[in-house]
Design a protein around this motif. Sequence first.
Motif, short mmCIF file in Angstrom:
data_model
loop_
_atom_site.label_atom_id
_atom_site.label_comp_id
_atom_site.label_asym_id
_atom_site.label_seq_id
_atom_site.Cartn_x
_atom_site.Cartn_y
_atom_site.Cartn_z
N GLY A 1 -68.89 -81.60 39.49
CA GLY A 1 -68.68 -82.21 38.19
C GLY A 1 -67.26 -82.08 37.70
O GLY A 1 -66.32 -81.91 38.49
N THR A 2 -67.10 -82.13 36.37
CA THR A 2 -65.79 -82.12 35.72
C THR A 2 -65.74 -80.97 34.73
O THR A 2 -66.76 -80.59 34.14
CB THR A 2 -65.55 -83.45 34.99
N ALA A 3 -64.55 -80.40 34.56
CA ALA A 3 -64.37 -79.33 33.57
C ALA A 3 -63.03 -79.50 32.87
O ALA A 3 -62.09 -80.07 33.42
CB ALA A 3 -64.46 -77.96 34.23
N VAL B 1 -56.12 -79.22 30.45
CA VAL B 1 -56.16 -79.86 31.77
C VAL B 1 -57.60 -80.21 32.10
O VAL B 1 -58.50 -79.37 31.96
CB VAL B 1 -55.59 -78.91 32.85
N GLU B 2 -57.82 -81.45 32.51
CA GLU B 2 -59.15 -81.87 32.93
C GLU B 2 -59.18 -81.97 34.45
O GLU B 2 -58.29 -82.57 35.06
CB GLU B 2 -59.54 -83.20 32.31
N VAL B 3 -60.21 -81.39 35.07
CA VAL B 3 -60.32 -81.36 36.52
C VAL B 3 -61.63 -82.01 36.94
O VAL B 3 -62.71 -81.59 36.51
CB VAL B 3 -60.29 -79.91 37.05
N ASN B 4 -61.52 -83.03 37.78
CA ASN B 4 -62.70 -83.63 38.41
C ASN B 4 -62.83 -83.02 39.80
O ASN B 4 -61.99 -83.26 40.67
CB ASN B 4 -62.55 -85.15 38.50
N ALA B 5 -63.86 -82.22 40.02
CA ALA B 5 -64.01 -81.49 41.28
C ALA B 5 -64.72 -82.30 42.36
O ALA B 5 -64.95 -81.79 43.45
CB ALA B 5 -64.78 -80.19 41.04
N LEU C 1 -63.10 -75.05 43.35
CA LEU C 1 -63.63 -75.77 44.51
C LEU C 1 -63.72 -77.25 44.22
O LEU C 1 -64.12 -77.67 43.14
CB LEU C 1 -65.03 -75.23 44.85
N ARG C 2 -63.36 -78.06 45.22
CA ARG C 2 -63.62 -79.49 45.19
C ARG C 2 -64.44 -79.86 46.43
O ARG C 2 -64.20 -79.33 47.52
CB ARG C 2 -62.32 -80.30 45.15
N THR D 1 -69.40 -87.08 34.90
CA THR D 1 -69.49 -86.75 36.32
C THR D 1 -69.43 -88.02 37.15
O THR D 1 -69.98 -89.06 36.74
CB THR D 1 -70.79 -85.98 36.64
N SER D 2 -68.78 -87.95 38.28
CA SER D 2 -68.74 -89.09 39.21
C SER D 2 -69.66 -88.88 40.40
O SER D 2 -69.82 -89.76 41.23
CB SER D 2 -67.30 -89.32 39.69
#
Length: 541
Positions: free
Chosen positions: A428-430, A443-447, A421-422, A479-480
Amino acid sequence: MDWSRDWSRWSIIVLLCLCSARVWSLSEKSFGSDFIGRTKNRPELEWDWGHTWSKVEVDKQPISVLLSHVLGTYKFTLPRTQLQRGTAYLGSSVRLRRLVREMLNPQNRKDFKIAVIGGSISWGQSTSERGVTDWFSVLSKWMISAFPRANITARNGCTPGVPTPYMIMCLELSVDRDVDLVFMEYTLNDGIDPMLFNNRIVMDMERLVRRVMDLPSQPAVVFMHVPTFGMANYPKGHEKNPENGTYTRFYETTEDAQTAISQYYDVQYLSLRTAMYRLAAHKGVEGFRWEDAFVDHHPGDHGHKIMADLAVNLIQRVALGLLMEPYSAADAEAANEPLPPPMYAGNTAPSSPMCLVGDAFRQLVILSEGFEYINEGTAIKPKPGYVATQPGSRLQLRVDTDRSAVGSPPDAMVHVYLHHLRSYEHMGTATITCISGCSCSAVEVNAHITEKVSQVYMARLVISQSKDCIVEVKVASSTSSGEHKFKVSGLVVAEKAGVGDAMERLGGDNQPFGLRQHNGDATQVVWTKEGRTGGHGQPER
């Protein structure tokens, strides 16, 4: 095989399938906003069997009495000769004969399931009321009334704009494992491959047919072929084609090549092209012209009624055949036979599930630290997944990425897509990594996104082949949004190793997974004796 050529062609076809009514080559004035009125049902053309079977007896009882519900509750639109022409392959129909026999006289079971998979046509696009006037809904309502002793559940599992390769992977999201009858409609979405032998579309369809026929319930399968793009039109220079739009000839379709599948696997084959072509293209019979039945390359209500006619007639003919030639031990033996070897050697799909959400996804989880399985939707539109809110939370999945059984070289990498989910708040980020049994780049994902929507996205991992690959999702401290929520809801493993898989055509890495019928944003139409659920909304564009 030139995959770049094939996938390029496929992309064009998918785009055409998703386009609006404006793509039809008939001029805009020929239908405009009044296409529903132009393609409405034509009750003045309707007919039924009447007294056709009243003088034909079996065990001194008229067939019209023995099959009163089956023969006396439906009015056809398509003329009889065209019904017969549109039934392009009947074969032995042993699986269909078994099902109709059991529905007529339920003894050991009373619950039956039928389904349709395909594209936007069978989904119901361009009908006046999806879930009511589309052909599968018409068929479903008739079957429920025609077999009153059976409890029939009919499920529309179609996915607009999506061709066969996707459904090979994600069949379980559209079809129950204990289904009894599956209609397939992919002629338009699969496009054109002019090769007679080694035809890509035929090979794809063979793998899908095998996946369906090999389900534990051994369902019957019926092809519903429709005119491909440009066939429901008139030649260039014709007064009804003033803009010289696309025109496709009778033979320019893969449905004829797919007849080999019908004959090899005893899959029944219905053809809207063959049912209508003589009336529309040669005779121009009012009520059966292309513009009477088609909005663009999608049929309207009248076209869907004709499709329903073909399906109802097939079921009726099977019921009549059972009276004339009762189901026998030879039928049972043939219906229960294992599938023959693939028509194209080695042309099989993986035996393990490839598209995993809900309970199937939960079965992959071997470790859940800080992640909790939560349904953030409703009972009608569930949106389940594993949710974490704290940095350091870990979710580990055991994934089978071995594709040696389908001919992939052992050193070829496999695409795996993690659904996550985004959203514009809380996210946050995972980091997603392979930690055991296989290898892949992290792989880094910013949701967190700025657009005020919440949507399922795909994160692609390129993983080495392994039967025991452990993938870990770990929530990072960065986290952004100021918060750390991360939700994982599903996983898809490509059918074969290498590039060019179907998921790339649905957006691909770092893109939204917009298939609403499979991401929780839409409900599938289901008919039972109690009525209909689902059936609202429009397909994704």
